[in-house]
Design a protein around this motif. Structure first.
Motif, PDB file in Angstrom:
ATOM      1  N   ARG A 134       0.825  -1.202   0.000  1.00 30.10           N
ATOM      2  CA  ARG A 134       0.000   0.000   0.000  1.00 30.10           C
ATOM      3  C   ARG A 134       0.862   1.256   0.000  1.00 30.10           C
ATOM      4  N   THR A 135       0.255   2.353  -0.428  1.00 26.36           N
ATOM      5  CA  THR A 135       0.897   3.650  -0.349  1.00 26.36           C
ATOM      6  C   THR A 135       0.574   4.241   1.015  1.00 26.36           C
ATOM      7  N   CYS A 136       1.598   4.724   1.701  1.00 22.45           N
ATOM      8  CA  CYS A 136       1.430   5.184   3.079  1.00 22.45           C
ATOM      9  C   CYS A 136       2.333   6.384   3.328  1.00 22.45           C
ATOM     10  N   ASP A 160      -5.318   5.263   0.514  1.00 20.18           N
ATOM     11  CA  ASP A 160      -5.190   3.993  -0.195  1.00 20.18           C
ATOM     12  C   ASP A 160      -6.263   3.067   0.359  1.00 20.18           C
ATOM     13  N   GLY A 161      -7.374   2.986  -0.347  1.00 19.69           N
ATOM     14  CA  GLY A 161      -8.499   2.190   0.136  1.00 19.69           C
ATOM     15  C   GLY A 161      -9.068   2.802   1.414  1.00 19.69           C
ATOM     16  N   ASP A 181     -13.958  12.236   3.754  1.00 25.48           N
ATOM     17  CA  ASP A 181     -14.447  11.672   2.486  1.00 25.48           C
ATOM     18  C   ASP A 181     -14.600  10.160   2.595  1.00 25.48           C
ATOM     19  N   VAL A 182     -13.585   9.493   3.162  1.00 26.90           N
ATOM     20  CA  VAL A 182     -13.642   8.041   3.302  1.00 26.90           C
ATOM     21  C   VAL A 182     -14.773   7.636   4.247  1.00 26.90           C
ATOM     22  N   LEU A 183     -15.007   8.444   5.286  1.00 29.74           N
ATOM     23  CA  LEU A 183     -16.113   8.182   6.210  1.00 29.74           C
ATOM     24  C   LEU A 183     -17.477   8.413   5.568  1.00 29.74           C
ATOM     25  N   GLY A 184     -17.496   9.171   4.464  1.00 35.25           N
ATOM     26  CA  GLY A 184     -18.769   9.526   3.837  1.00 35.25           C
ATOM     27  C   GLY A 184     -19.458  10.692   4.533  1.00 35.25           C
TER      28      GLY A 184
END
Length: 197
Positions: A134-136, A160-161, A181-184
């Motif tokens: 993964r990119t971190c 990343d995901g 954004d990831v949390l929505g």
């Protein structure tokens, strides 16, 4: 926006801004945040550290605030939470040695729940074996740690995901934006009526 229940893993001498700012900001947009630390109870505090960048080869550290925990690690169940936040500072170097910390991170990753990690939190991610492939991002001095964990280091904020990572507290705006954004999470602004109106 539906309120999410978030878990934050903290410890003594975690970075002050990286604990305080997300803890308060995530509550300000309507989420519930529990902060826990191994071997401490929900009515205990941790000591934070303030890290600053003044042109030296590394950061300087001064004593920060006392930060109040909200729950005991022994009393929480990671399955009850929608996402995980891991601040940086010096705490991750010892937190990564607790089995319950590693198991908690692995739970969130296996369930594809959002994980926001910043700065030295990459030490915990590496110990939990969730960086591989993964990119971190992380504090730049941890580039080798990310690469040794078979990850690709990114010098900035990256998603990343389910994994959102940043370098340090100076990345907060973008790091928290990407995490939301990831949390929505959507934020609706209402017209504010002032006394002058």
């Amino acid at each position: 926006m539906a309120e999410k229940k978030l878990l934050m893993i903290v410890g003594d001498y975690g970075e002050d801004y990286e604990i305080m700012v997300p803890f308060q900001a995530l509550q300000a947009v309507g989420h519930e945040v529990d902060a826990v630390c191994p071997e401490k109870n929900g009515d205990d505090t941790i000591k934070t550290a303030i890290h600053d960048f003044r042109g030296d080869q590394t950061y300087i550290e001064t004593r920060g605030h006392d930060f109040a925990l909200t729950a005991s690690f022994d009393d929480i169940d990671p399955a009850d939470y929608d996402a995980l936040v891991i601040p940086g500072g010096r705490a991750p170097e010892y937190l990564r040695n607790y089995g319950e910390v590693i198991e908690t991170v692995q739970h969130f990753d296996a369930e594809n729940k959002p994980i926001a990690a910043i700065c030295h939190a990459a030490q915990i991610l590496a110990a939990a074996d969730v960086i591989e492939g993964r990119t971190c991002s992380a504090y730049p001095a941890l580039k080798t740690d990310v690469e040794d964990a078979s990850g690709e280091y990114y010098d900035g904020v990256t998603t990343d995901g389910n994994l959102v990572t940043g370098r340090d507290w100076s990345d907060h705006v973008e790091w928290l934006s990407q995490f939301l954004d990831v949390l929505g999470t959507t934020i609706e602004h209402e017209e504010v009526v002032t006394a002058d109106d």
